[in-house]
Design a protein around this motif. Structure first.
Motif, PDB file in Angstrom:
ATOM      1  N   ASP A  40       0.812  -1.218   0.000  1.00 41.80           N
ATOM      2  CA  ASP A  40       0.000   0.000   0.000  1.00 41.80           C
ATOM      3  C   ASP A  40       0.841   1.263   0.000  1.00 41.80           C
ATOM      4  O   ASP A  40       0.508   2.258   0.623  1.00 41.80           O
ATOM      5  N   ARG A  41       1.947   1.203  -0.687  1.00 47.80           N
ATOM      6  CA  ARG A  41       2.807   2.380  -0.755  1.00 47.80           C
ATOM      7  C   ARG A  41       2.591   3.085  -2.075  1.00 47.80           C
ATOM      8  O   ARG A  41       2.238   2.466  -3.076  1.00 47.80           O
ATOM      9  N   VAL A  42       2.838   4.384  -2.074  1.00 41.38           N
ATOM     10  CA  VAL A  42       2.782   5.129  -3.319  1.00 41.38           C
ATOM     11  C   VAL A  42       4.133   5.800  -3.538  1.00 41.38           C
ATOM     12  O   VAL A  42       4.935   5.946  -2.616  1.00 41.38           O
ATOM     13  N   CYS A  43       4.336   6.228  -4.760  1.00 43.72           N
ATOM     14  CA  CYS A  43       5.595   6.860  -5.126  1.00 43.72           C
ATOM     15  C   CYS A  43       5.848   8.093  -4.270  1.00 43.72           C
ATOM     16  O   CYS A  43       4.933   8.862  -3.964  1.00 43.72           O
ATOM     17  N   THR A  47       0.997   9.540  -7.757  1.00 43.52           N
ATOM     18  CA  THR A  47       0.175   8.632  -6.949  1.00 43.52           C
ATOM     19  C   THR A  47       0.311   7.191  -7.420  1.00 43.52           C
ATOM     20  O   THR A  47      -0.520   6.354  -7.121  1.00 43.52           O
ATOM     21  N   THR A  48       1.364   6.954  -8.158  1.00 47.33           N
ATOM     22  CA  THR A  48       1.583   5.599  -8.641  1.00 47.33           C
ATOM     23  C   THR A  48       1.842   4.651  -7.475  1.00 47.33           C
ATOM     24  O   THR A  48       2.688   4.921  -6.636  1.00 47.33           O
ATOM     25  N   ARG A  49       1.095   3.599  -7.452  1.00 45.22           N
ATOM     26  CA  ARG A  49       1.303   2.637  -6.372  1.00 45.22           C
ATOM     27  C   ARG A  49       2.534   1.799  -6.662  1.00 45.22           C
ATOM     28  O   ARG A  49       2.773   1.392  -7.788  1.00 45.22           O
ATOM     29  N   LEU A  50       3.276   1.578  -5.599  1.00 50.69           N
ATOM     30  CA  LEU A  50       4.502   0.824  -5.754  1.00 50.69           C
ATOM     31  C   LEU A  50       4.223  -0.662  -5.611  1.00 50.69           C
ATOM     32  O   LEU A  50       3.389  -1.081  -4.823  1.00 50.69           O
ATOM     33  N   GLU A  79      11.576   3.874  -3.044  1.00 45.29           N
ATOM     34  CA  GLU A  79      10.489   4.741  -2.595  1.00 45.29           C
ATOM     35  C   GLU A  79       9.785   5.402  -3.763  1.00 45.29           C
ATOM     36  O   GLU A  79       8.799   6.085  -3.582  1.00 45.29           O
ATOM     37  N   HIS A  80      10.315   5.223  -4.948  1.00 45.78           N
ATOM     38  CA  HIS A  80       9.721   5.845  -6.120  1.00 45.78           C
ATOM     39  C   HIS A  80       9.273   4.776  -7.117  1.00 45.78           C
ATOM     40  O   HIS A  80       9.802   3.669  -7.124  1.00 45.78           O
TER      41      HIS A  80
END
Ligand SMILES: [Zn+2]
Length: 61
Positions: free
Chosen positions: A21-24, A30-33, A40-41
């Protein structure tokens, strides 16, 4: 063919995940990782570590 298949190296090995549930971290992105992305990006904003320019070795003698 050998009995020592390299496939044994990849069997039953849990993959490390980093949270789904992380995002860039880039501003406005708002790209989900991917859970498998340790950065982190997102891949779009991920900047690989710059490598020093290498001078190609002369092919001649
Ligand atoms: Zn991004």
């Amino acid at each position: 063919m050998s009995d020592h298949s390299i496939s044994k190296l990849y069997g039953g090995r849990p993959r490390k995940t980093y949270g789904a549930d992380r995002v860039c971290a880039a501003r406005g992105c708002t790209t989900r990782l991917s859970a498998y992305n340790k950065n982190e990006h997102c891949w779009t904003h991920f900047q690989p570590v710059p490598r020093p320019a290498r001078i190609p070795a002369p092919s001649g003698q």
